[in-house]
Design a protein around this motif. Structure first.
Motif, PDB file in Angstrom:
ATOM      1  N   MET A 114       1.183  21.507 130.504  1.00 11.39           N
ATOM      2  CA  MET A 114       1.306  21.538 131.937  1.00 11.39           C
ATOM      3  C   MET A 114       2.646  22.126 132.376  1.00 11.39           C
ATOM      4  N   ILE A 115       3.700  21.610 131.792  1.00  9.40           N
ATOM      5  CA  ILE A 115       5.034  22.051 132.190  1.00  9.40           C
ATOM      6  C   ILE A 115       5.220  23.530 131.880  1.00  9.40           C
ATOM      7  N   ASN A 116       4.659  23.984 130.756  1.00  9.09           N
ATOM      8  CA  ASN A 116       4.769  25.397 130.395  1.00  9.09           C
ATOM      9  C   ASN A 116       4.075  26.303 131.411  1.00  9.09           C
ATOM     10  N   HIS A 117       3.117  25.752 132.146  1.00  9.31           N
ATOM     11  CA  HIS A 117       2.383  26.529 133.147  1.00  9.31           C
ATOM     12  C   HIS A 117       2.903  26.241 134.551  1.00  9.31           C
ATOM     13  N   GLN A 118       4.098  25.695 134.622  1.00 10.77           N
ATOM     14  CA  GLN A 118       4.787  25.395 135.873  1.00 10.77           C
ATOM     15  C   GLN A 118       3.994  24.434 136.759  1.00 10.77           C
ATOM     16  N   VAL A 119       3.294  23.508 136.117  1.00  5.64           N
ATOM     17  CA  VAL A 119       2.597  22.439 136.821  1.00  5.64           C
ATOM     18  C   VAL A 119       3.374  21.160 136.544  1.00  5.64           C
ATOM     19  N   GLU A 120       3.861  20.529 137.602  1.00  3.67           N
ATOM     20  CA  GLU A 120       4.651  19.311 137.445  1.00  3.67           C
ATOM     21  C   GLU A 120       3.724  18.107 137.277  1.00  3.67           C
ATOM     22  N   PRO A 121       3.821  17.421 136.157  1.00  2.41           N
ATOM     23  CA  PRO A 121       2.995  16.224 135.976  1.00  2.41           C
ATOM     24  C   PRO A 121       3.477  15.095 136.885  1.00  2.41           C
ATOM     25  N   ASP A 122       2.525  14.309 137.382  1.00  2.00           N
ATOM     26  CA  ASP A 122       2.877  13.146 138.182  1.00  2.00           C
ATOM     27  C   ASP A 122       2.660  11.890 137.332  1.00  2.00           C
ATOM     28  N   LYS A 123       2.848  10.738 137.938  1.00  2.00           N
ATOM     29  CA  LYS A 123       2.720   9.494 137.183  1.00  2.00           C
ATOM     30  C   LYS A 123       1.322   9.346 136.591  1.00  2.00           C
ATOM     31  N   ASP A 124       0.293   9.760 137.327  1.00  2.00           N
ATOM     32  CA  ASP A 124      -1.078   9.668 136.817  1.00  2.00           C
ATOM     33  C   ASP A 124      -1.274  10.529 135.562  1.00  2.00           C
ATOM     34  N   SER A 125      -0.611  11.675 135.524  1.00  2.00           N
ATOM     35  CA  SER A 125      -0.682  12.536 134.335  1.00  2.00           C
ATOM     36  C   SER A 125      -0.108  11.814 133.124  1.00  2.00           C
ATOM     37  N   PHE A 126       1.013  11.135 133.334  1.00  2.00           N
ATOM     38  CA  PHE A 126       1.644  10.410 132.232  1.00  2.00           C
ATOM     39  C   PHE A 126       0.809   9.211 131.809  1.00  2.00           C
ATOM     40  N   VAL A 127       0.190   8.543 132.761  1.00  2.00           N
ATOM     41  CA  VAL A 127      -0.686   7.414 132.424  1.00  2.00           C
ATOM     42  C   VAL A 127      -1.847   7.899 131.561  1.00  2.00           C
ATOM     43  N   ALA A 128      -2.430   9.047 131.911  1.00  2.00           N
ATOM     44  CA  ALA A 128      -3.524   9.612 131.107  1.00  2.00           C
ATOM     45  C   ALA A 128      -3.042   9.958 129.696  1.00  2.00           C
ATOM     46  N   GLY A 148      -2.047   6.173 118.507  1.00  2.00           N
ATOM     47  CA  GLY A 148      -0.848   5.575 117.917  1.00  2.00           C
ATOM     48  C   GLY A 148       0.297   6.544 117.763  1.00  2.00           C
ATOM     49  N   ASN A 149       0.298   7.608 118.534  1.00  2.00           N
ATOM     50  CA  ASN A 149       1.352   8.622 118.436  1.00  2.00           C
ATOM     51  C   ASN A 149       2.575   8.171 119.240  1.00  2.00           C
ATOM     52  N   VAL A 150       3.449   7.426 118.586  1.00  2.00           N
ATOM     53  CA  VAL A 150       4.622   6.850 119.230  1.00  2.00           C
ATOM     54  C   VAL A 150       5.586   7.943 119.694  1.00  2.00           C
ATOM     55  N   LYS A 151       5.705   9.011 118.934  1.00  2.00           N
ATOM     56  CA  LYS A 151       6.632  10.086 119.292  1.00  2.00           C
ATOM     57  C   LYS A 151       6.244  10.730 120.626  1.00  2.00           C
ATOM     58  N   VAL A 152       4.984  11.000 120.809  1.00  2.00           N
ATOM     59  CA  VAL A 152       4.529  11.607 122.065  1.00  2.00           C
ATOM     60  C   VAL A 152       4.733  10.627 123.222  1.00  2.00           C
ATOM     61  N   ALA A 153       4.433   9.352 122.993  1.00  2.00           N
ATOM     62  CA  ALA A 153       4.635   8.339 124.035  1.00  2.00           C
ATOM     63  C   ALA A 153       6.112   8.234 124.414  1.00  2.00           C
ATOM     64  N   PHE A 154       6.989   8.268 123.410  1.00  2.00           N
ATOM     65  CA  PHE A 154       8.423   8.202 123.668  1.00  2.00           C
ATOM     66  C   PHE A 154       8.869   9.403 124.500  1.00  2.00           C
ATOM     67  N   ASN A 155       8.409  10.592 124.109  1.00  2.00           N
ATOM     68  CA  ASN A 155       8.776  11.806 124.855  1.00  2.00           C
ATOM     69  C   ASN A 155       8.250  11.753 126.291  1.00  2.00           C
ATOM     70  N   LEU A 182       7.777   9.056 128.056  1.00  2.00           N
ATOM     71  CA  LEU A 182       8.617   8.099 128.773  1.00  2.00           C
ATOM     72  C   LEU A 182       9.946   8.731 129.177  1.00  2.00           C
ATOM     73  N   GLN A 183      10.514   9.535 128.296  1.00  2.00           N
ATOM     74  CA  GLN A 183      11.771  10.216 128.618  1.00  2.00           C
ATOM     75  C   GLN A 183      11.585  11.194 129.778  1.00  2.00           C
ATOM     76  N   LEU A 196      10.196   8.905 137.811  1.00  2.00           N
ATOM     77  CA  LEU A 196       8.902   8.299 138.097  1.00  2.00           C
ATOM     78  C   LEU A 196       8.973   6.843 137.641  1.00  2.00           C
ATOM     79  N   GLY A 197       8.694   5.946 138.523  1.00  2.00           N
ATOM     80  CA  GLY A 197       8.821   4.524 138.210  1.00  2.00           C
ATOM     81  C   GLY A 197       7.770   4.028 137.224  1.00  2.00           C
ATOM     82  N   MET A 198       8.062   2.878 136.697  1.00  2.00           N
ATOM     83  CA  MET A 198       7.134   2.237 135.771  1.00  2.00           C
ATOM     84  C   MET A 198       6.015   1.567 136.566  1.00  2.00           C
TER      85      MET A 198
END
Length: 106
Positions: free
Chosen positions: A1-15, A24-31, A33-34, A41-43
């Protein structure tokens, strides 16, 4: 998404966290969250649930050591306490914490 200049919102991150909660991909989840923190974007209970589910799924993977199980449990309790303080400790969040402890039995 970011590479295509589309800004993810909180719903994108929840998905995304829903997917990491299955794999179980902890690395992707950590990234994710960062990136959420960078974008201020709030929790939410959905985010906490996704993070806890990710740890739970990671503990179910054979390649994950018992040392990592301990780290995941420790971090999960920090997340849960944050959720509790923010009044976001929903039944799903509690269930995800329980699943983590079931999957991370040493």
């Amino acid at each position: 998404m970011i590479n295509h200049q589309v800004e993810p919102d909180k719903d994108s991150f929840v998905a995304l966290l829903k997917a990491t909660g299955k794999t179980g991909n902890v690395k992707v989840a950590f990234n994710a969250l960062q990136l959420m923190k960078e974008r201020r974007l709030g929790m939410s209970s959905y985010v906490y649930n996704g993070l806890l589910r990710t740890y739970a799924a990671a503990c179910g993977l054979e390649a994950v050591s018992t040392d990592m199980h301990k780290e995941y449990k420790k971090d999960a309790w920090v997340l849960f306490k944050e959720a509790e303080e923010g009044k976001m400790d929903t039944l799903n969040v509690v269930n995800s914490l329980m699943l983590l402890h079931i999957n991370c039995q040493d």
